[in-house]
Design a protein around this motif. Structure first.
Motif: not given
Length: 246
Positions: A120-123, A135-154
């Protein structure tokens, strides 16, 4: 023996007929040509290529996130990753023209990784680092979650049956991990939640270890504290998730 062979044959046929719901990915790399006056740009993300209905949704979401990370000027029309790279380089060129003595190169690196997938799910997790001077850079993350059955981003609200009930659980786990008494203010030990009220982070994603809540630097604490990460095992939160997810 005959019945055993018949049963074995049935199982093999049944297993062979089960649809493989796993997405197929290939690595996709973008970057800037290495040269004396080029910013350092390295992008490595997965591209869905299995001709499933969800593929275009995943690839579009990845493209839009990369653009939002690299796009330096909101007034510039950017629609592709290549044009986003070009816009980043142009902003660096503008800085160099104003301050020729500035020797530090701008940097942008992005790496995408599939952290979770079931029927059902893809992340997909995007780890990125930006340096545009200072003085310094910036690091971070982003999560993308998807409903594979309904074909949409959550969106985050769609990850839960009752987001308010889940938030209450998350707050109790957060307080326990950060040693904040339940009877005290959420900011009593130095956190910086707005209005002194606990809330979920913008970045929430499924991983093999559990559901990760990722608070970016500055989101609820000082830069020196770094990101604040809370991982909730699935056995503890399963009842808060839609039944179809697991």
């Amino acid at each position: 023996m005959k019945h055993f062979l018949t049963l074995l044959l049935f199982l093999l046929v049944f297993m062979g007929c089960e649809e493989d719901t796993s997405l197929i990915f290939e690595p996709m790399t973008f970057g800037n040509k290495t040269c004396e006056n080029c910013a350092l740009i390295e992008i490595d993300i997965p591209k869905a290529i299995g001709n499933k209905s969800i593929d275009e949704v995943v690839n579009t979401a990845l493209r839009e996130e990369i653009i939002s990370i690299l796009k330096y000027d909101d007034e510039i029309d950017v629609s592709t990753i290549d044009s986003a790279i070009l816009s980043f380089q142009k902003e660096y060129d503008k800085l160099k023209s104003k301050f020729p003595e500035e020797s530090t190169k701008w940097e942008a690196t992005v790496k995408g990784t599939v952290t979770f997938e079931n029927k059902q799910i893809l992340t997909i997790r995007l780890d990125y680092y930006l340096f545009t001077g200072g003085a310094h850079g910036y690091s971070s993350i982003r999560y993308l979650n998807f409903d594979k059955t309904n074909g949409k981003e959550l969106g985050n609200k769609e990850l839960f049956k009752d987001i308010e009930a889940f938030k209450n659980l998350a707050e109790s786990k957060f307080r326990a991990e950060e040693k904040i008494p339940m009877t005290s203010s959420i900011n009593s030990t130095g956190f910086m939640f707005e209005n002194d009220t606990f809330y979920l982070p913008e970045n929430i994603g499924f991983t093999q270890e559990g559901l990760q809540l990722f608070y970016e630097q500055y989101e609820v604490a000082s830069y020196a504290d770094g990101p604040i990460v809370l991982v909730l095992p699935y056995q503890e939160i399963k009842k808060y998730l839609p039944q179809a997810f697991f």
